[in-house]
Design an enzyme around this catalytic site. Structure first.
Site, PDB file in Angstrom:
ATOM      1  N   GLN A  92      38.438  38.269  52.358  1.00 56.75           N
ATOM      2  CA  GLN A  92      37.335  38.361  51.410  1.00 56.75           C
ATOM      3  C   GLN A  92      36.039  37.814  52.008  1.00 56.75           C
ATOM      4  O   GLN A  92      34.999  37.871  51.378  1.00 56.75           O
ATOM      5  CB  GLN A  92      37.689  37.573  50.133  1.00 56.75           C
ATOM      6  CG  GLN A  92      38.924  38.112  49.420  1.00 56.75           C
ATOM      7  CD  GLN A  92      39.357  37.288  48.218  1.00 56.75           C
ATOM      8  OE1 GLN A  92      40.532  37.013  48.048  1.00 56.75           O
ATOM      9  NE2 GLN A  92      38.428  36.881  47.362  1.00 56.75           N
ATOM     10  N   ARG A 145      41.398  34.251  40.716  1.00 58.02           N
ATOM     11  CA  ARG A 145      40.385  34.952  39.924  1.00 58.02           C
ATOM     12  C   ARG A 145      39.508  34.011  39.104  1.00 58.02           C
ATOM     13  O   ARG A 145      39.307  34.205  37.899  1.00 58.02           O
ATOM     14  CB  ARG A 145      41.060  35.981  39.016  1.00 58.02           C
ATOM     15  CG  ARG A 145      40.100  37.052  38.547  1.00 58.02           C
ATOM     16  CD  ARG A 145      40.791  38.197  37.847  1.00 58.02           C
ATOM     17  NE  ARG A 145      39.815  39.201  37.469  1.00 58.02           N
ATOM     18  CZ  ARG A 145      40.074  40.493  37.338  1.00 58.02           C
ATOM     19  NH1 ARG A 145      41.282  40.944  37.566  1.00 58.02           N
ATOM     20  NH2 ARG A 145      39.138  41.329  36.984  1.00 58.02           N
ATOM     21  N   CYS A 146      39.026  32.936  39.724  1.00 52.18           N
ATOM     22  CA  CYS A 146      38.012  32.113  39.056  1.00 52.18           C
ATOM     23  C   CYS A 146      37.313  31.302  40.123  1.00 52.18           C
ATOM     24  O   CYS A 146      37.710  31.315  41.271  1.00 52.18           O
ATOM     25  CB  CYS A 146      38.629  31.179  38.014  1.00 52.18           C
ATOM     26  SG  CYS A 146      39.727  29.918  38.668  1.00 52.18           S
ATOM     27  N   GLU A 192      35.649  37.129  36.567  1.00 49.32           N
ATOM     28  CA  GLU A 192      36.620  36.057  36.399  1.00 49.32           C
ATOM     29  C   GLU A 192      36.604  35.426  35.015  1.00 49.32           C
ATOM     30  O   GLU A 192      37.559  34.743  34.634  1.00 49.32           O
ATOM     31  CB  GLU A 192      36.359  35.010  37.482  1.00 49.32           C
ATOM     32  CG  GLU A 192      36.451  35.643  38.868  1.00 49.32           C
ATOM     33  CD  GLU A 192      36.027  34.728  39.995  1.00 49.32           C
ATOM     34  OE1 GLU A 192      35.223  33.822  39.734  1.00 49.32           O
ATOM     35  OE2 GLU A 192      36.495  34.916  41.122  1.00 49.32           O
TER      36      GLU A 192
END
Lengths: 291, 779, 175
Positions: B217, B364-365, B734
């Site tokens: 990423q 996902r945060c 998110e």
């Protein structure tokens, strides 16, 4: 994940398959749909040296009523049960179970024969077969023999099937007016093996009185479990809520669950009790019972 | 009617990237086939803690196609057996003598194809002497615990202590508070489980230049890490993130497989591919959460919040390998005061070593934001119940009011903008909250268990301002480089890297609006460090807050230059030109205008005197602040008394992410995020037995929700733009993962509250509910 | 680093001396190929034929990223041996677009934002194609049941359901 090496044989007939099994004692496994066996091989938990594919054998795939029986060929895909109008209209217990075995894609490869003879207590069809009073036709080097489903399951992954034998057909007593069944399965999520599941098959007379009952349990013991006391408790009754509760309790007593990721044993017993009550209620009404 | 530009901000433009994905023409790492490519696989440790007493590769090397094995000792010779983590800790690439968790990579096998590599990995014999194991971080802190990291100077499993806030003031105010609730909450270890696992292909060319196609990423950050760790000149390293099959934070860290693939490529002279199996991914890729929280919250007897105190133990496994670019060891956990103006707050966290895989990552945060939002929104429900107030009413009474922004939280964050009551009001209206409460009262009379749960969360995303965030000292800016070609077509490159977020579409939309060029004429490229400007990558909902801002600012730089060229073409002074209706117009004479395409052509054919040719700009954007998206979620559950099964009947999500660039994509992001909020609330967790054996290392037991568990999500929007972002956007991917778990759990506890239940730790499996019902005599 | 010989790179997958030949029709094209007995269908498609649209996500028959149609029915190609499909017909995502025209399911996924990272998408679409062939007008519940063997981590399934409904509509109730 990659399976270890093996030799693959596509058997052209049941006898050829039996010959291959006999010729490779302890090293050969039957490959039907492969949906249980291939994952085990990829995990290298199973490493047969010889695979005998029976899916290409003609005439091992059928669902039809013949004499007193509904007969199902061993290589019949599980989804063929879902698609069968006959099963849908007359064998609700099988229809319920077939819709909850693994997931729809696995059901396109997985076979009825594989599901009933793998010996995993998490397989769904064995409980149905026990509750229905089904029997299995098994062929080996010495020819055919018939084994009642209730005698077939001996321990986890241990069945009455000899390593040189192949299960060729499942025979289920033909549906009569006044019969009905239900399979209720509780899963952690769709596609999972059951936390617990209950198969109930009932016959009732014109007044709704139970004349025959079969109850069997999935994934709460080393094998599928027959619950004859629970079944017997419903006989000669138009089951009241109290009767259903009593049957549920007897089924829970018959369960032999262990604590695992699906939950503690006492919870699984509780689930068996609840599902038995509900499945029996549904089976009774499907058989024509009315309050 | 105001002018529009095709594909501009606010339009539900169809995604550009879909054209390849729907044809099966995406290009993921495992799709890459290079001539002469070899495959890498690992033999892994069956023990959670053990001394390696012998490695016997002979049987593996006899297998046709197996070419080589690599051990920790081999790597040690090149000083590559250990690698640094972002948290100033160290972790192993391959162990020299001791394994620290079950599933750890021990020996690498290089082979001609993936089948031989797998056979080889299965054939390597390794002798172990098992060592005592500790998997519980509370036990790990006791003096008699096995020591996980004897290589450290500090002979303890305690890694670090971090605290923030006013301890004495908080204690004092809690003592004075009329109502105080204490609650312990455990947020279990989970795994992001993107459907694509991690992998790479590493290749050295004849000039010694390294190219790595990698599931990362953050390609630029990886390039710099490789340069620093392996000592390769940075210009000789090219990292390419091809299409990525989901990231969610799991593809931020550097994993041993990447490093060993590079070493193997160097040693063999062949390209080497490594792709994880799912089981490997669940066993050894970075985890998320694993926070043991103990909190006290206080309020007045009429329900006005006063103080919040939180003590937490963070289980990091055998190394603190957190993908946390903030200067705080517990990430952004101190957003835990949430949507409420506490007078005092104090948070302390202790990091602990255990015999588990190292980590963690965010799932996902932004790092530790879900832990914070979950805690505060659970605590709010419990204290509201204790005061005897409806949880919606309690929240309405305590929210930070819209006029208080920018708002300084008790733990030091400056919230940019918000309208929390507005979002909750809309959610209550969408779901008809009063009717639900009436229905619940009716059902309770009948002995049924129906619950309604609210979560009014505040997020913190967009890492981040350079004073607070860096990776190895590199500030957390983000970049955009725009080139407008002579025919008015645009190529723009970014330092971020999408993993499904749809950057090729949304960035085009920002540029379309800013440049007046239709989105279809704009191409977006990311992920290749040879061509993209330096950036820190995509995670923590940072792409829109940072790269989206860089896009707008770079476009405005282009406009500045273009205005001079337009003035030249229109034969007026640049001061007489205005940018209006996506064109350069002579002020007051709208019919005299030039489009950006006109200007682009002139930039190469007829630039203004003194203006250099070409039309390009680059911007490196250092955000002045984080952005603070928020929302209010309401969940309705029904509980089956007979089995303990929780059924999510309805879920309404009202999100406010500031300016919306593409409503269709925002909705899609919210649906997906909600599903990843549902997952840890009811299904997912990874546990270990006392010997450190992982329980649930495949998708059989790691329960990723299917289409049947995932409910029919209902979404709503309010829009409160960020005042400091060039287009007012905040980031959205998110928020729902952060906000949803508390709504679901609050609904379950609400259903069971008549029985006196105040908490069930997630995931709320049916057996946990059944046990409560059973204990209380219901079932 | 212990090592043996230089690599003999002749095939992306091993083929033993006594390899089996299989005849299989893939996306309407006939192939006659040698494979090792243990070759998984998904590796045959991806590594031998280069049909990389079919993905691998879990290895244990749970995720459905590897879904292809076997004689029209969706199956998980990571749990099928290449030798098992000898003489049979396979359709992969690469076979959905015909004559330059996208399949309605492909159009539906793009129109309704039924995909994000795209990794589960080919498998999901193959399941959808089979569903609509059998049931041209599925309800939301029928769609959710049909795709329950295909995991998606990005979309929360909502827009996948809509995408399949969209395809059903454009197919005009015909497959």
């Amino acid at each position: 994940m990659i399976p270890p090496e093996f030799d693959y044989h596509a058997a052209g007939s049941v006898d050829e398959a039996i010959g291959l099994l006999t010729g490779n004692p302890g090293e050969a496994k039957v490959l039907a749909g492969g949906q249980s066996l291939i994952p085990l091989m990829k995990l290298r938990l199973a490493s047969p040296k010889v695979l005998v594919d029976i899916s290409r054998i003609a005439d091992l795939s059928y669902i039809q009523e013949k004499g007193d029986w509904l007969v199902i060929g061993a290589a019949t895909k599980v989804n063929d049960l879902n698609d069968s109008k006959l099963v849908g209209s007359s064998y609700p217990l099988l229809a319920d179970a077939a819709a909850h075995i693994a997931d729809p894609l696995v059901r396109n490869m997985g076979t009825v024969g594989g599901n009933v003879c793998h010996g995993d207590p998490g397989n769904d069809l064995p409980a149905c077969m026990v509750a229905l009073g089904a029997q299995y036709v098994v062929r080996g080097p010495k020819g055919n023999r018939t084994v009642p489903a209730s005698d077939f399951y001996q321990d986890t992954f241990v069945t009455a099937l000899d390593p040189s034998e192949i299960l060729t057909e499942v025979q289920i007593p033909k549906a009569q007016p006044g019969t009905g069944g239900a399979y209720l399965k509780m899963e952690r999520k769709v596609g999972d093996f059951a936390i617990a599941a209950v198969a109930v098959q009932l016959s009732v007379d014109a007044k709704g009185t139970v004349t025959r009952a079969g109850i069997a349990l999935t994934n709460v013991g080393p094998t599928v479990l027959n619950a004859p006391k629970a079944a017997a408790s419903l006989l000669k009754k138009k089951p009241s809520d109290a009767d259903l509760l009593a049957a549920g309790k007897l089924a829970a007593e018959a369960a032999q669950p262990t604590s695992d990721l699906r939950g503690p044993a006492d919870f699984k017993r509780g689930v068996v009790q609840t599902l038995t009550q509900r499945a029996a209620t549904l089976a009774w009404s499907r058989a024509g019972g009315q309050r | 009617m105001s002018a529009t530009v095709h594909g501009g901000i606010g339009q539900s433009l169809g995604r550009k990237e879909d054209a390849r994905f729907i044809r099966g023409k995406g290009n993921y790492v495992d799709d890459i086939q290079l001539p002469g490519m070899l495959y890498l696989d690992f033999t892994r440790s069956p023990y959670a803690h053990a001394k390696i007493t012998g490695i016997h590769p002979e049987n593996a090397l006899k297998i046709p196609g197996v070419l080589a094995v690599v051990t920790g000792k081999d790597l040690d010779a090149a000083k590559l057996a250990w690698m640094p983590t972002l948290m100033s800790d160290t972790q192993m690439v391959l162990p020299i003598d001791t394994v620290k968790f079950q599933g750890q990579e021990v020996v690498a096998v290089v082979a001609e194809n993936r089948y031989a590599a797998a056979d080889g990995a299965a054939a390597v014999d390794i002798d172990y002497d098992p060592l005592p194991v500790v998997t519980d971080p509370v036990k790990a802190l006791q003096p008699d615990s096995p020591l996980v990291r004897p290589d450290k100077e500090k002979k303890s499993n305690h890694i670090w202590h971090w605290e923030t806030g006013d301890k004495a003031g908080t204690d004092d105010l809690l003592k004075k508070s009329e109502v105080v609730v204490h609650q312990d909450l455990y947020i279990p270890r989970i795994n992001v489980s993107s459907i694509e696992t991690c992998g790479c292909v590493a290749q050295f060319d004849a000039m010694g230049r390294l190219t790595v196609w990698m599931t990362t990423q953050a390609p630029h950050a990886i390039r710099t890490v490789f340069a620093l760790v392996a000592g390769l000149p940075e210009q000789s390293i090219r990292i390419i993130s091809p299409d990525i099959g989901g990231g969610f934070g799991g593809k931020v860290p550097v994993y041993p497989g990447y490093v060993v693939a590079v070493v193997a490529a160097l040693k063999t002279g062949h390209p080497v591919k490594w792709v994880e199996t799912r089981m490997n991914n669940l066993m050894s890729s970075s985890f998320a959460r694993d926070y043991h929280i103990s909190a006290d919250i206080g309020c007045t007897k009429d329900g006005k919040l006063t103080a919040l105190k939180v003590k937490t133990i963070a289980d990091h496994g055998y190394a603190d390998a957190a993908a946390n670019p903030s200067k705080f060891p517990a990430g952004l956990f101190h957003i835990i005061t949430g949507s409420y103006p506490f007078q005092k707050a104090f948070v302390e966290v202790d990091g602990v070593y255990t015999n588990k895989p190292p980590g963690g990552i965010a799932y996902r945060c932004s790092f530790r934001v879900t832990e914070a939002a979950y805690s505060i929104e659970r605590l709010i429900d419990e204290i509201a119940r204790k005061v005897g107030m409806d949880p919606a009413e309690f929240r309405m009474k305590n929210f930070i009011p819209p006029e208080a922004f920018p708002f300084q939280s008790a733990l030091g964050w400056t919230y940019d903008s918000g309208n929390y009551a507005g979002a909750l009001k809309l959610a209550m209206k969408m779901i008809d909250y009063p009717a639900l409460r009436r229905e619940q009262a009716e059902r309770r009379k009948k002995g049924e268990f129906m619950g309604i749960g609210i979560s009014s969360f505040t997020e913190i995303v967009g890492a981040g301002p350079s004073h607070t965030f860096d990776i190895l000292g590199i500030k957390m800016f983000e970049s955009c480089e725009i080139r407008i070609h002579p025919t008015g077509k645009v190529m723009a490159r970014f330092g971020t890297k999408a993993q499904g977020q749809g950057h090729e579409t949304t960035y085009s939309q920002i540029l379309a609006t800013e440049l007046g060029i239709p989105a279809e004429n704009i191409s977006i490229e990311e992920g290749d460090t040879d061509t993209a400007p330096y950036g820190l990558g995509t995670y923590a909902s940072r792409s829109t807050p940072t790269a989206g801002a860089a896009a707008a600012v770079a476009a405005r730089k282009i406009r500045e230059k273009a205005q001079k060229i337009a003035a030249h073409l229109l034969e007026v002074s640049p001061d007489d030109i205005e940018w209006k209706d996506y064109k350069f117009q002579v002020k007051g004479v709208p019919e005299k205008s030039k489009t950006m395409a006109d200007v682009a052509f002139a930039a190469y054919t007829n630039p203004a005197p003194g203006v250099e040719p070409g039309l390009e700009a680059v911007d490196y954007y250092d955000p002045p602040n984080m952005t603070y998206p928020f929302g209010s979620y309401i969940c309705v559950v029904d509980i089956d008394k007979g089995t303990g099964q929780v059924k999510v009947r309805r879920f309404v999500a009202v999100d406010d992410c500031g300016t919306i660039i593409n409503p269709m994509i925002v909705d899609g992001q919210i649906h997906g995020g909600l599903n990843m909020g549902l997952a840890p609330a009811l299904y997912e967790q990874i546990t270990y037995d006392e010997n450190g054996n992982i329980r649930g290392n495949s998708f059989l037991d790691y329960l990723v929700p299917t289409s049947m568990e995932s409910p029919h999500w209902e979404t709503g929007k309010t829009t409160t733009p960020s005042p400091h972002h060039p287009i007012g956007a905040k980031g959205v991917g998110e928020s729902p993962t952060v906000g949803a778990p508390a709504a679901i759990v609050n609904a379950v506890i609400d259903a069971l509250s008549p029985l006196g239940v105040t908490n069930i730790d997630i995931p709320i499996y049916p057996w946990k509910v059944w046990q409560v019902l059973h204990d209380k005599g219901v079932t | 680093m212990a090592s043996t010989a230089i690599p003999r790179l002749t095939s992306p997958l091993p083929i033993k001396g006594a390899a089996r030949r299989i005849h299989v029709t893939i996306n309407e094209v006939d192939f006659d190929m040698a494979v090792e007995d243990r070759t998984l269908l998904v590796h045959f498609l991806r590594d031998v034929l280069g049909l990389t649209g079919t993905h691998i996500g879990c290895d244990t028959t749970h995720c459905g990223a590897c879904t292809v149609l076997l004689d029209g029915k969706p199956v998980k190609s990571c749990t099928v041996l290449a030798v098992q499909v000898d003489g049979r017909k396979i359709r992969t995502v690469e076979g959905l677009e015909t004559g330059g025209k996208l399949h309605p399911v492909q159009d539906g996924f793009a129109a309704e934002h039924g995909l994000q990272c795209g990794f589960c998408t080919p498998g999901m679409m193959m399941t959808a194609v089979a569903l609509l062939a059998k049931n041209p007008n599925p309800s939301e519940d029928e769609i959710r049941r049909a795709i329950s063997g295909n995991l998606c981590r990005c979309t929360g399934y909502m827009n996948i359901v809509k995408a399949i409904q969209h395809a059903a509509k454009t197919q005009g109730g015909k497959s």
